[in-house]
Motif scaffolding. Structure first.
Motif, PDB file in Angstrom:
ATOM      1  N   UNK A 191      -3.072   8.828  -0.497  1.00 15.55           N
ATOM      2  CA  UNK A 191      -4.013   7.701  -0.507  1.00 15.55           C
ATOM      3  C   UNK A 191      -3.707   6.859  -1.743  1.00 15.55           C
ATOM      4  N   UNK A 192      -3.398   5.576  -1.544  1.00 10.20           N
ATOM      5  CA  UNK A 192      -3.116   4.664  -2.646  1.00 10.20           C
ATOM      6  C   UNK A 192      -4.070   3.476  -2.567  1.00 10.20           C
ATOM      7  N   UNK A 193      -3.983   2.588  -3.537  1.00 11.25           N
ATOM      8  CA  UNK A 193      -4.821   1.389  -3.510  1.00 11.25           C
ATOM      9  C   UNK A 193      -4.478   0.489  -2.324  1.00 11.25           C
ATOM     10  N   UNK A 194      -3.220   0.553  -1.865  1.00  9.89           N
ATOM     11  CA  UNK A 194      -2.780  -0.277  -0.750  1.00  9.89           C
ATOM     12  C   UNK A 194      -3.093   0.337   0.605  1.00  9.89           C
ATOM     13  N   UNK A 195      -3.329   1.649   0.665  1.00  6.80           N
ATOM     14  CA  UNK A 195      -3.588   2.329   1.932  1.00  6.80           C
ATOM     15  C   UNK A 195      -3.036   3.745   1.897  1.00  6.80           C
ATOM     16  N   UNK A 196      -2.463   4.183   3.007  1.00  7.52           N
ATOM     17  CA  UNK A 196      -1.914   5.536   3.146  1.00  7.52           C
ATOM     18  C   UNK A 196      -0.397   5.484   3.205  1.00  7.52           C
ATOM     19  N   UNK A 204      -6.109   7.086  -5.707  1.00 11.28           N
ATOM     20  CA  UNK A 204      -7.438   7.031  -5.112  1.00 11.28           C
ATOM     21  C   UNK A 204      -7.694   8.361  -4.398  1.00 11.28           C
ATOM     22  N   UNK A 205      -8.777   8.989  -4.740  1.00 12.04           N
ATOM     23  CA  UNK A 205      -9.124  10.302  -4.193  1.00 12.04           C
ATOM     24  C   UNK A 205      -9.486  10.219  -2.705  1.00 12.04           C
ATOM     25  N   UNK A 206      -9.127  11.279  -1.960  1.00 12.13           N
ATOM     26  CA  UNK A 206      -9.453  11.344  -0.536  1.00 12.13           C
ATOM     27  C   UNK A 206     -10.930  11.718  -0.385  1.00 12.13           C
ATOM     28  N   UNK A 244       0.224   2.293   5.584  1.00 16.22           N
ATOM     29  CA  UNK A 244      -0.720   1.933   6.645  1.00 16.22           C
ATOM     30  C   UNK A 244      -2.130   1.877   6.068  1.00 16.22           C
ATOM     31  N   UNK A 245      -2.997   1.145   6.733  1.00 12.80           N
ATOM     32  CA  UNK A 245      -4.313   0.880   6.166  1.00 12.80           C
ATOM     33  C   UNK A 245      -5.354   1.963   6.434  1.00 12.80           C
TER      34      UNK A 245
END
Length: 107
Positions: free
Chosen positions: A63-68, A1-3, A88-89
């Motif tokens: 940045x991932x689908x689950x958070x950072x 996921x792009x920042x 972390x979210x």
């Protein structure tokens, strides 16, 4: 996921505020964003005043689908996952992880 652009601006501002103005001739904190990752670096001038500044990788925020996810850098600048740190979210939580002295990203 792009920042996002908003998070890019927040990361840049965070890096600029890490070092007090009177010390910026001796050390700065950099942040380079590419895709879904932000690389945090510590930059210092040459010890003898000749040449270019050196840069040391400190951490990578992904940045991932689950958070950072926060990754550390070893002495050779290679990334390793911080298994003891949960994903972390929010970006604020990821930056708080970097500031926590128990994780020793800065030294």
């Amino acid at each position: 996921m792009k920042i996002s652009e908003l998070d890019r601006a927040r990361l840049k501002k965070w890096a600029e505020q890490r070092i007090p103005a009177h010390a910026k001739a001796e050390i700065t904190v950099g942040c380079a964003v590419r895709g879904s990752a932000a690389v945090i670096t510590e930059e210092r001038p040459p010890w003898d005043g000749v040449g270019e500044w050196t840069s040391r990788r400190v951490a990578r925020l992904r940045r991932t689908d689950e958070g950072w996810q926060v990754d550390g850098a070893d002495r050779n600048g290679r990334w390793y996952p911080c298994d003891r740190l949960p994903t972390v979210s929010s970006l604020d939580e990821a930056l708080t992880v970097l500031d926590d002295p128990r994780h020793a990203f800065w030294g």
